[in-house]
Design a protein around this motif. Structure first.
Motif, mmCIF file in Angstrom:
data_model
loop_
_atom_site.group_PDB
_atom_site.id
_atom_site.type_symbol
_atom_site.label_atom_id
_atom_site.label_comp_id
_atom_site.label_asym_id
_atom_site.label_seq_id
_atom_site.Cartn_x
_atom_site.Cartn_y
_atom_site.Cartn_z
ATOM 1 N N ARG A 1 0.839 -1.206 0.000
ATOM 2 C CA ARG A 1 0.000 0.000 0.000
ATOM 3 C C ARG A 1 0.868 1.248 0.000
ATOM 4 N NH1 ARG A 1 -2.308 -0.695 5.594
ATOM 5 N NH2 ARG A 1 -2.452 -2.935 5.445
ATOM 6 N N SER A 2 0.391 2.346 -0.559
ATOM 7 C CA SER A 2 1.097 3.616 -0.392
ATOM 8 C C SER A 2 0.683 4.195 0.962
ATOM 9 C CB SER A 2 0.757 4.577 -1.528
ATOM 10 O OG SER A 2 -0.636 4.732 -1.610
ATOM 11 N N PRO A 3 1.598 4.910 1.629
ATOM 12 C CA PRO A 3 1.275 5.426 2.965
ATOM 13 C C PRO A 3 0.059 6.355 2.908
ATOM 14 C CG PRO A 3 3.571 5.868 2.355
ATOM 15 C CD PRO A 3 2.904 5.337 1.146
ATOM 16 N N GLN A 4 -0.724 6.368 3.968
ATOM 17 C CA GLN A 4 -1.939 7.167 4.001
ATOM 18 C C GLN A 4 -1.585 8.638 4.187
ATOM 19 O OE1 GLN A 4 -4.940 5.369 6.398
ATOM 20 N NE2 GLN A 4 -5.847 7.325 6.999
ATOM 21 N N LYS A 5 -2.214 9.508 3.449
ATOM 22 C CA LYS A 5 -1.988 10.940 3.662
ATOM 23 C C LYS A 5 -3.314 11.674 3.577
ATOM 24 C CE LYS A 5 -0.826 11.497 -1.214
ATOM 25 N NZ LYS A 5 0.198 11.748 -2.207
ATOM 26 N N SER A 6 -3.365 12.935 4.093
ATOM 27 C CA SER A 6 -4.589 13.729 4.033
ATOM 28 C C SER A 6 -4.300 15.039 3.327
ATOM 29 C CB SER A 6 -5.088 14.041 5.450
ATOM 30 O OG SER A 6 -5.442 12.837 6.086
ATOM 31 N N ILE A 7 -5.209 15.485 2.506
ATOM 32 C CA ILE A 7 -5.056 16.775 1.846
ATOM 33 C C ILE A 7 -6.126 17.679 2.439
ATOM 34 C CG2 ILE A 7 -5.147 17.992 -0.387
ATOM 35 C CD1 ILE A 7 -4.341 15.232 -1.648
ATOM 36 N N LYS A 8 -5.669 18.661 3.211
ATOM 37 C CA LYS A 8 -6.622 19.507 3.941
ATOM 38 C C LYS A 8 -7.330 20.438 2.972
ATOM 39 C CE LYS A 8 -5.327 19.232 8.646
ATOM 40 N NZ LYS A 8 -4.007 18.612 8.766
ATOM 41 N N GLY A 9 -8.600 20.686 3.199
ATOM 42 C CA GLY A 9 -9.358 21.662 2.428
ATOM 43 C C GLY A 9 -9.710 21.202 1.026
ATOM 44 N N TRP A 10 -9.463 19.930 0.734
ATOM 45 C CA TRP A 10 -9.769 19.417 -0.613
ATOM 46 C C TRP A 10 -11.269 19.429 -0.841
ATOM 47 C CZ3 TRP A 10 -12.348 15.114 -2.651
ATOM 48 C CH2 TRP A 10 -12.113 14.866 -4.021
ATOM 49 N N GLN A 11 -11.711 19.881 -2.020
ATOM 50 C CA GLN A 11 -13.137 19.982 -2.327
ATOM 51 C C GLN A 11 -13.527 18.960 -3.385
ATOM 52 O OE1 GLN A 11 -15.393 22.960 -1.484
ATOM 53 N NE2 GLN A 11 -13.935 22.968 0.227
ATOM 54 N N ARG A 12 -14.673 18.349 -3.172
ATOM 55 C CA ARG A 12 -15.197 17.468 -4.219
ATOM 56 C C ARG A 12 -15.653 18.315 -5.393
ATOM 57 N NH1 ARG A 12 -19.557 14.121 -0.979
ATOM 58 N NH2 ARG A 12 -18.254 13.816 0.848
ATOM 59 N N PRO A 13 -15.535 17.790 -6.629
ATOM 60 C CA PRO A 13 -16.048 18.551 -7.774
ATOM 61 C C PRO A 13 -17.556 18.797 -7.625
ATOM 62 C CG PRO A 13 -15.123 16.407 -8.450
ATOM 63 C CD PRO A 13 -14.996 16.485 -6.984
ATOM 64 N N LYS A 14 -18.007 19.935 -8.175
ATOM 65 C CA LYS A 14 -19.445 20.247 -8.100
ATOM 66 C C LYS A 14 -20.061 20.161 -9.498
ATOM 67 C CE LYS A 14 -19.679 22.921 -3.899
ATOM 68 N NZ LYS A 14 -18.267 22.942 -3.501
ATOM 69 N N LYS A 15 -21.359 19.843 -9.529
ATOM 70 C CA LYS A 15 -22.079 19.771 -10.800
ATOM 71 C C LYS A 15 -22.184 21.139 -11.421
ATOM 72 C CE LYS A 15 -25.288 16.089 -11.692
ATOM 73 N NZ LYS A 15 -26.479 15.389 -11.239
#
Ligand code: UD1
Ligand code: CA
Length: 452
Positions: free
Chosen positions: A437-451
């Motif tokens: 597995r690749s090590p787990q990381k978090s990207i703060k403030g990441w936004q899901r795409p919107k329609k």
């Protein structure tokens, strides 16, 4: 004195409403004619001939494995004519036994007794008493002596009241049979050559007609349509179920068991409803088979539990193993003692070692798995590259984390641990933890795409 069997199978079987010749329709997973063939062989017949007409090519193709001679009757001109296509091929002093490809449940014991009664030029005839004799040839007697068989269509009102009927099954010295057949005419309502006319001919020659009856009338029942076939299927299955019960095997419901082949089981085994056993299946003692299982050509040892809706084929399962529910155990599988294959696991051409477990949602193919191995949920052996198949070896004591792909050919070492979610493409060391597995990381403030 040897026995030679003629199986009549030239009928078109129009009432089956099928493209297939009637005698190829299956009872307990085998064509009707194969039951009759097997019974002939069980009697020790030296020669078996099948008289065919309708659908001959398909019949011969499907019965390739029979050791028989084929006799063509190109036009159906009656049962005497049918027999004559084969009877001249029999040595005069052999006993000819006439059977029917659409009368599948006749028992060898009944026929043994019938054949025993042949001596000199007498005719040994199998008859049966029916509550409703409509349609059958009636046995006409003077006192105790049989003098003729009169076909229903040719019978007077008085003869029609006779309840003893001709089953069509008879045995006679072949030389005498041929002599009689040459004298049979077709001056009757149907314009056919009736085999039954040999009875009156024999009587006029001063020969005796000896009758015997089967133990059960279903033995001599013929099949003309699918309703009759399904009726005989249930009778046959009921008989198998009763034998299992007598032999000490528990059945949840003898009416809901299907054995298409041979099922052997040890005492205290239990079979729940709606299971199907195909080919040769051997169960040890105290095996519990859950509802709705389909088991084909497999051996399952003592104290195993096969949970509901499992499908098992060409497998060997050692004692105290548990399979299912909803497991698929495919050909070439060997599950060793006290192993577990759980729900939604497909396992093929694989040996699963003692005390090893694959409890959920896995595909294990072409693998050799040692003992005390745990296969996590969702593990897949990637055994196929689109052209060739490769092997996965997992050694004793290994632990495969959930959702692992093992890309074969690959070996996982002894007591190795594979981290969940790994894609393993190279051999795994003994005793170590391996993960891809690749090590787990978090990207703060990441936004899901919107329609848009
Ligand atoms: C026949 C008997 C009748 C008996 C009944 C039992 C005769 C004349 N009658 O009547 O006494 O009570 O069976 O079921 O024998 N077959 C051929 N070629 C033919 C004619 C028939 O192979 O030319 C085969 C059929 O496929 C069938 C069997 O012989 O398997 C019986 O023929 P079928 O016409 O059904 O005779 P039944 O009228 O039922
Ligand atoms: Ca008939």
């Amino acid at each position: 004195m040897s026995l030679s069997v003629i199986i009549l199978a030239a009928g078109a079987g129009t009432r089956m409403r099928s493209l297939k010749p009637k005698v190829l329709h299956e009872l307990a997973g085998l064509p009707m004619v194969e039951h009759v063939y097997n019974t002939s062989r069980a009697l020790g017949a030296k020669q078996v001939q099948v008289v065919y007409g309708h659908g001959g090519d398909l019949l011969k193709e499907q019965c390739q494995h029979f050791n028989v001679e084929w006799a063509l009757q190109d036009k159906q001109s009656g049962t005497a004519h049918a027999v004559q296509q084969a009877s001249p091929n029999i040595s005069d002093d052999d006993v000819a036994l006439i059977l029917y490809g659409d009368v599948p449940l006749i028992k060898a014991e009944t026929l043994d007794a019938l054949v025993e009664n042949v001596s000199g030029n007498n005719i040994s005839l199998l008859t049966v008493n029916l509550d409703d004799p409509t349609g059958y040839g009636r046995i006409v007697r003077e006192g105790k002596k049989v003098v003729a068989i009169v076909e229903h269509k040719d019978a007077s009102a008085e003869v029609k009241t006779i309840q003893e009927v001709n089953t069509g099954i008879l045995a006679v010295r072949a030389g005498y049979l041929n002599e009689c057949l040459s004298k049979v005419g077709n001056n009757n309502v149907q314009g056919e050559y009736y085999l039954t006319d040999i009875i009156a001919l024999a009587v006029s020659d001063g020969n005796e007609v000896v009758t015997t009856q089967p133990e059960h009338s279903f033995e001599v029942e013929g099949v003309n349509d699918r309703k009759q076939l399904s009726r005989l299927e249930r009778i046959h299955q009921r008989e198998i179920a009763e034998k299992l019960l007598t032999d000490g095997i528990a059945l949840a419901d003898p009416e809901r068991l299907d054995v298409r082949g041979e099922l052997n089981a040890g005492n205290d085994s239990y079979i729940d409803i709606n299971c199907v056993f195909i080919g040769e299946v051997n169960l040890g003692t105290n095996v519990n088979v859950g509802a709705g299982c389909v088991i084909k050509n497999s051996t399952i040892a003592c104290d195993c539990i096969i949970k509901p809706y499992s499908v098992i084929e060409d497998a060997v399962i050692d004692k105290k193993t548990e399979v299912g529910p909803f497991a698929r155990v495919r050909p070439g599988t060997h599950l060793k003692e006290n192993s577990r294959v759980g729900n939604f696991v497909e396992i093929k051409n694989t040996e699963l070692g003692e005390n090893s477990k694959a409890s959920h949602l896995s595909y294990l193919g072409d693998s050799e798995i040692g003992k005390d191995v745990n296969i996590g949920a969702g593990t897949i052996t990637c055994n196929y590259d689109g052209a060739n198949k490769f092997k996965t070896i997992i050694k004793d004591g290994a632990f495969i984390g959930s959702d692992t792909q093992l890309v074969a050919p690959v070996t996982v070492g002894k007591n190795a641990t594979v981290g969940a979610g790994s894609t393993i493409t190279k051999d795994v060391e003994d005793e170590a933890l391996t993960l891809s597995r690749s090590p787990q990381k978090s990207i703060k403030g990441w936004q899901r795409p919107k329609k848009k």
